[in-house]
Design a protein around this motif. Structure first.
Motif, short mmCIF file in Angstrom:
data_model
loop_
_atom_site.label_atom_id
_atom_site.label_comp_id
_atom_site.label_asym_id
_atom_site.label_seq_id
_atom_site.Cartn_x
_atom_site.Cartn_y
_atom_site.Cartn_z
N ARG A 58 6.24 -0.16 16.58
CA ARG A 58 6.86 -0.55 15.31
C ARG A 58 7.18 -2.03 15.23
N ALA A 59 6.82 -2.77 16.27
CA ALA A 59 7.22 -4.18 16.35
C ALA A 59 6.52 -5.04 15.31
N ILE A 60 7.27 -6.02 14.81
CA ILE A 60 6.71 -7.03 13.91
C ILE A 60 6.49 -8.33 14.65
N PHE A 61 7.37 -8.64 15.60
CA PHE A 61 7.28 -9.89 16.37
C PHE A 61 7.47 -9.57 17.84
N PHE A 62 6.56 -10.09 18.67
CA PHE A 62 6.67 -9.90 20.11
C PHE A 62 6.16 -11.15 20.80
N SER A 63 7.06 -11.81 21.56
CA SER A 63 6.69 -13.03 22.27
C SER A 63 7.18 -12.96 23.71
N VAL A 64 6.25 -13.16 24.64
CA VAL A 64 6.59 -13.32 26.06
C VAL A 64 5.96 -14.61 26.57
N SER A 65 5.82 -15.60 25.68
CA SER A 65 5.15 -16.84 26.03
C SER A 65 5.94 -17.63 27.06
N ASN A 66 5.21 -18.49 27.80
CA ASN A 66 5.81 -19.41 28.77
C ASN A 66 6.67 -18.70 29.80
N ASN A 67 6.06 -17.69 30.42
CA ASN A 67 6.61 -17.03 31.59
C ASN A 67 5.61 -17.17 32.74
N LYS A 68 5.63 -16.25 33.67
CA LYS A 68 4.70 -16.30 34.82
C LYS A 68 3.93 -14.99 34.93
N LEU A 69 3.60 -14.43 33.78
CA LEU A 69 2.92 -13.15 33.76
C LEU A 69 1.46 -13.30 34.19
N THR A 70 0.97 -12.32 34.93
CA THR A 70 -0.41 -12.32 35.41
C THR A 70 -1.10 -11.04 34.95
N GLY A 71 -2.35 -10.89 35.41
CA GLY A 71 -3.09 -9.69 35.05
C GLY A 71 -3.75 -9.83 33.69
N GLU A 72 -4.30 -8.74 33.19
CA GLU A 72 -5.03 -8.74 31.94
C GLU A 72 -4.14 -8.30 30.77
N ILE A 73 -4.62 -8.60 29.58
CA ILE A 73 -3.92 -8.12 28.38
C ILE A 73 -4.24 -6.64 28.22
N PRO A 74 -3.24 -5.77 28.23
CA PRO A 74 -3.53 -4.32 28.12
C PRO A 74 -4.17 -3.99 26.77
N THR A 75 -5.16 -3.13 26.79
CA THR A 75 -5.82 -2.75 25.54
C THR A 75 -4.89 -1.95 24.63
N SER A 76 -3.81 -1.39 25.21
CA SER A 76 -2.86 -0.63 24.39
C SER A 76 -2.17 -1.52 23.36
N ILE A 77 -2.25 -2.84 23.53
CA ILE A 77 -1.62 -3.75 22.57
C ILE A 77 -2.18 -3.52 21.16
N CYS A 78 -3.40 -2.99 21.11
CA CYS A 78 -4.02 -2.73 19.80
C CYS A 78 -3.32 -1.60 19.06
N ASN A 79 -2.49 -0.82 19.75
CA ASN A 79 -1.77 0.27 19.09
C ASN A 79 -0.55 -0.23 18.31
N ALA A 80 -0.16 -1.48 18.55
CA ALA A 80 0.98 -2.06 17.83
C ALA A 80 0.49 -2.58 16.48
N SER A 81 0.22 -1.67 15.59
CA SER A 81 -0.50 -2.01 14.36
C SER A 81 0.36 -2.69 13.30
N TYR A 82 1.68 -2.80 13.53
CA TYR A 82 2.55 -3.47 12.56
C TYR A 82 2.83 -4.93 12.94
N LEU A 83 2.32 -5.35 14.08
CA LEU A 83 2.61 -6.71 14.55
C LEU A 83 2.18 -7.76 13.52
N GLN A 84 3.10 -8.69 13.24
CA GLN A 84 2.77 -9.87 12.45
C GLN A 84 2.63 -11.09 13.34
N VAL A 85 3.35 -11.11 14.46
CA VAL A 85 3.28 -12.23 15.40
C VAL A 85 3.16 -11.66 16.81
#
Length: 1010
Positions: A618-645
């Motif tokens: 249900r998220a509209i905005f999600f930011s985890v920028s400028n951290n130390k995250l590794t790995g790949e972008i999970p394909t499940s991110i495509c399920n967040a269909s309400y995202l504006q940012v």
């Protein structure tokens, strides 16, 4: 239960002398009617009193049923006027027995709950002068006028003087309903067809209604202009065309109809017009033009409208100063002039004793407010002057107005301390003085306003020490953020709430070193403790405030490093901002129903959870920028269909961009994956309904081509794919889009810039383009800059390029861009619409600089260095009066430096080095201020500042043309470039109004509260 039933009987002629009393047989029918009516006798004060001893002409009452087949009501055959308005008959049709009342001249069935088809029996009431079938009950389906239709109705009731069918479904076109009414009802005086599903255009045949005094067509999609013939309604008193999709220019003469009292044209955003000169002693009482395209000035003759009570011009395009005569209108009750371009000072309103409301917010008003402006106004309840340029001190008598409830002076330049007041207004409910220059202590009388519910003092310079316990107990909103005082609280009794009714508390930048004790604040919903000195763990009691009812928490810009355990985000929370702290460890699982989460600028590490897309559905905005995250972008991110940012930039993410991401997230307005280690191609899966406004993929290792499906993103304004390994030709498909920022630098792009499908290179809105450090080639002289509209107009508008959420009101995402000069980067954390830039450097362009470059009147930065450009510097560059940086170094330019360059008064950086220029350096206020490094490598130049004098003809000895492969920059130039970057950085810092180094560093890509 409705309101009143009025029955007025027509007496027979032979007893006209006793017409004040009704006949016995009529009285019997009414008594019988009473016994059949359904009403609440216990609460009735009128119907219950109906009896044989009273004159039935004076009976009234309230009913809810019992008339459907009433032989008593429809036996009143001499009934002349029947008013059943505002009773509740509950979704029934108009009773068929109404056809018996053939003597009716007035029938009012408004707001009684009738539905279905308008009864054909009404056609038999041929003596009707007034028919009212209107409804404002949106809970019930509207009545319909289909069989009979409007034509049948008016052709049978030709004696109508009043026709009110508000909210009756007529569904007719303008040429039909206009002509049938004007031809059948020549004596019509009142016509009200609001919300009747009528369409336009408005037919000029309506002008035949010469007796018309009231015309109301609100809420119909007329999609029409207003005919000039409306000015011929010589008896018109009221004209209401609210929200009719009108367009064109409104006839100015309508304002000058002598009889006109009320005019409402509001909410027609494409309707334009100007105000006329108003005649002396005009009749106008209400002028409502809000949310239209009206423009021009407010004439001084507005003072002639001595009866004017309401003036609402809000959200238009009016400009100029406010005439002092507006303050002479003694009948004024409501003044709404907000959201225009009014300038100058505020008129004195001290003569308008009936004034209750003044809203002049969001203009460009200047000057100060004296104690005279609103002196002695006993009814004034609301003053809103926010978002102007007003200054000076705030007069203390404003707080003493006896009826004042709302005072909004936010976002101005008011300064100094607020003087204490003894005779306070006991009515004050809301005070907003935020974003001014007020200083000193918070006045003591603020703590005495017991009725106060909203107090907003944020973004000022108040100082001292403040205790939360001092504020009025009824406050529901308190915002003290961004001042110079310290907040302290008495923790001696932690069982009692400090502010028992507060639901919004803003304490940002209040020098807090520990969390205030707020665990007992049972009403608290919104908490802002950002930009303080909070360290260590986030206490777990925060998430339990109000039994876990918090909906918004902002703890950003602190030094918090962990969560006190155990902790659990409350299910009610929808906005959580923890960015710019020192939080570490695994990424926290967001709250289940959140709309906005910002975890950026922390030290979170490891992977983004594989199920993240399901957690933020249900998220509209999600930011985890400028951290130390590794790995790949999970394909499940495509399920967040309400995202504006979605902002995952500034991490160490690897792998490819999920191909489903551009296609599945149709609401996505901002996608930032910049500064990671992403590889592979950019997915060519941007769908037909793409809503992207910003796409930032810079500084990765992406390969392949620029996806052609980007053309589906018709709203795209910012495209940044710089510093990758893209190998492709110039993206011609983007030239006709509304791009404002295009960054392609440091890739492997090649070919020329000519586009067969768009040979004129449109770029109507483009203001920043950087294609440097590629392999582009071709003749630069064939480029036509005359169509680059975003750089042509001298733009003084300091708006920001940003993304505004359509769901989270008042929140936006701020874009950023890097401007490169000689490999040194300057980061613009706010992109103003006045900043324009062209960087074609480090490519293989040849040919001459086209003279059309001089058309770019608002251009600030031009860099064509390190190419093979030849010919002379065009004199038209002298037209670029806004130019602050010019770099033409390391080319094959020849000839003299144009004297027109000496007129560039704002230029802060100039580099013409390593060309074949010769002759005297033109004298001017700027060109001699640069060091010799700006001109070195041009052996034919002479005159200051180069160390070579000119002969009598103003030239040096003929130049010795150098080897073009030897284009080296000496250490002297590097020092000049470094010095310029420091200077330009300072200039941009002032230009962009950065508050502090923290704002500049951290205000990257996240929502900011207005």
């Amino acid at each position: 239960m409705g309101i009143i039933l009025f029955l007025i009987l027509l007496s027979v002629t032979n007893i006209s002398q006793i017409s004040s009393q009704c006949l016995e047989d009529q009285k019997s029918l009414l008594v019988g009617l009473k016994s059949n009516l359904i009403f609440y006798s216990s609460s009735s004060k009128k119907l219950v009193k109906w009896n044989q001893s009273m004159d039935c002409c004076r009976w009234n009452g309230s009913i809810s049923g019992g008339i459907e087949d009433s032989e008593y009501l429809f036996g009143l055959t001499y009934l002349k006027k029947l008013n059943l308005a505002y009773n509740n008959f509950g979704r029934t049709e108009i009773p068929k027995g109404i056809h018996n009342l053939t003597q009716l001249t007035h029938l009012n069935l408004s707001n009684v709950g009738f539905t279905g088809q308008v009864s054909v029996e009404i056609l038999g009431l041929r003596k009707l002068h007034s028919l009212v079938l209107s409804s404002s009950d949106w809970a019930n389906p509207p009545m319909k006028l289909e069989n009979p239709d409007l034509k049948m109705l008016v052709q049978n009731l030709t004696g109508l003087r009043e026709l009110n069918l508000d909210s009756v479904d007529i569904s007719a076109e303008g040429s039909d309903w206009c002509q049938v009414i004007s031809s059948s009802l020549p004596d019509l005086r009142i016509l009200s067809l609001r919300n009747c599903d009528l369409s336009g255009p408005i037919d000029s045949s309506l002008a035949k209604l010469r007796s018309l005094s009231v015309l109301r067509l609100d809420g119909n999609s007329l999609s029409s202009s207003v005919p000039n013939s409306f000015a011929n309604f010589s008896k018109l008193k009221s004209l209401s065309l609210f929200r009719c999709s009108l367009h064109g220019f409104f006839p100015q003469k309508v304002f000058q109809i002598p009889s006109l009292q009320n005019l409402d044209l509001s909410n027609n955003e494409f309707l334009s017009g100007t105000l006329p000169q108003f005649p002396l002693n005009g009749s106008l009482r209400d002028i409502i033009l809000s949310e239209t395209n009206f423009s021009g000035s407010l004439p001084a003759s507005i003072g002639n409208l001595v009866m004017l009570s309401m003036l609402d011009l809000s959200n238009c395009r009016f400009n100029g100063t406010l005439p002092p005569t507006i303050g002479n209108l003694t009948e004024l009750d409501h003044v709404g002039i907000s959201d225009n371009n009014f300038t100058g000072s505020i008129p004195l309103f001290h003569l308008s004793k009936k004034l209750t409301y003044v809203n002049a917010a969001r203009n460009s008003l200047t000057g100060s407010i004296s104690s005279m402006h609103f002196q002695g106004l006993p009814k004034l309840a609301s003053i809103s002057l926010g978002n102007n340029l007003l200054g000076g001190n705030i007069p203390s008598n404003l707080f003493a107005l006896p009826s004042l409830q709302t005072l909004d002076l936010s976002n101005n330049k008011f300064g100094g301390p607020i003087q204490e007041v003894s005779n306070l207004s006991s009515s004050l409910l809301e005070i907003d003085l935020s974003s001014n220059h007020l200083e000193g202590l918070i006045p003591k009388f603020f703590f005495q306003l017991d009725q106060l519910t909203n107090l907003v003092l944020s973004s000022n310079f108040f100082n001292g020490t403040v205790q939360l316990e001092m504020f009025p107990p009824n406050l529901s909103r308190l915002d003290l953020s961004f001042n110079n005082f310290s907040i302290v609280s008495d923790d001696s009794n932690t069982n009692l709430p400090l502010l028992p009714w507060v639901n919004s508390l803003g304490l940002a930048s209040c020098k807090l070193k520990k969390f205030p004790q707020l665990s007992t604040e049972s009403k608290l919903l919104i908490l802002d403790l950002s930009s303080n000195h909070l360290k260590g763990q986030i206490p777990n009691w925060i998430w339990k405030i109000g039994d876990g009812s918090l909906i918004q928490v902002n703890l950003s810009f602190n030094m918090l490093n962990d969560f006190q355990k155990p902790y659990k985000f409350p299910p009610s929370i929808s906005i959580l901002d923890l960015h710019a702290n020192q939080l570490q460890g695994e990424l926290p699982i967001p709250p289940p129903d959140f709309l906005y989460v910002d975890f950026s600028f922390n030290y979170f590490s490891k992977y983004i959870p594989n199920e993240i897309g399901n957690l933020i559905r249900r998220a509209i905005f999600f930011s985890v920028s400028n951290n130390k995250l590794t790995g790949e972008i999970p394909t499940s991110i495509c399920n967040a269909s309400y995202l504006q940012v979605l902002d995952l930039s500034g991490n160490a993410l690897s792998g490819s961009i999920p191909s489903c991401l551009p296609n599945n997230n149709l609401e996505l307005g901002v996608l930032s994956l910049a500064r990671n280690n992403l590889s592979g191609d950019i997915p060519d899966t941007f769908g037909d309904k793409c809503s992207l406004r910003t796409l930032d993929l810079e500084n990765n290792v992406l390969t392949g081509k620029i996806p052609g499906s980007l053309v589906n993103c018709s709203f795209l304004e910012v495209l940044n794919i710089g510093n990758n390994r893209i190998e492709d030709t110039f993206p011609c498909m983007l030239t006709k889009m509304g791009l404002r920022v295009l960054i392609l630098r440091s890739n492997e792009l090649y070919g020329n810039l000519l586009c067969p499908s768009a040979p004129t290179q449109e770029w109507r809105k483009l203001q920043i383009i950087d294609i440097s450090h590629n392999n582009f080639s071709g003749d630069i002289s064939v480029l036509n800059f005359s169509n680059w509209g975003g750089m042509i107009s001298a733009n003084n508008n300091k708006d920001l390029i940003r993304f505004d959420s359509s769901f989270l009101d008042g929140l936006h995402y701020q874009d950023t861009v890097i401007v490169t000069i000689k490999g040194l980067e300057i980061k613009l954390t706010k992109i103003l619409t006045i900043f324009t830039s062209i960087d074609f450097s480090s490519n293989k362009f040849h040919g001459e600089i086209p003279s059309s470059i001089g058309d770019l009147k608002s251009l600030y930065l031009l860099n064509l260095s390190h190419n093979a450009i030849m010919g002379s510097i065009p004199a038209s560059i002298g037209n670029l009066k806004q130019l602050g940086s010019l770099d033409l170094s390391s080319n094959n330019l020849t000839g003299n430096i144009p004297v027109e360059l000496a007129s560039l008064g704002f230029i802060a950086f100039l580099n013409l080095s390593f060309n074949d220029l010769f002759g005297m350096i033109p004298k001017g206020p700027q060109l001699q201020t640069f060091t010799e490094a700006s001109y070195e490598g041009n052996v034919g130049l002479c005159g200051f500042p180069v160390n070579k004098s000119c002969n009598e003809d103003g030239v040096s000895s003929p130049p010795e043309f150098r080897n073009k492969s030897e284009k080296e920059i000496g250490w002297g130039y590097v020092s000049v470039a470094l010095g310029f970057v420091v200077g330009l950085s300072s200039f941009l810092w002032l230009l962009l109004h950065c508050k502090s180094w923290g704002d500049v560093y951290f205000e990257k890509r996240y929502f900011l509260r207005k």
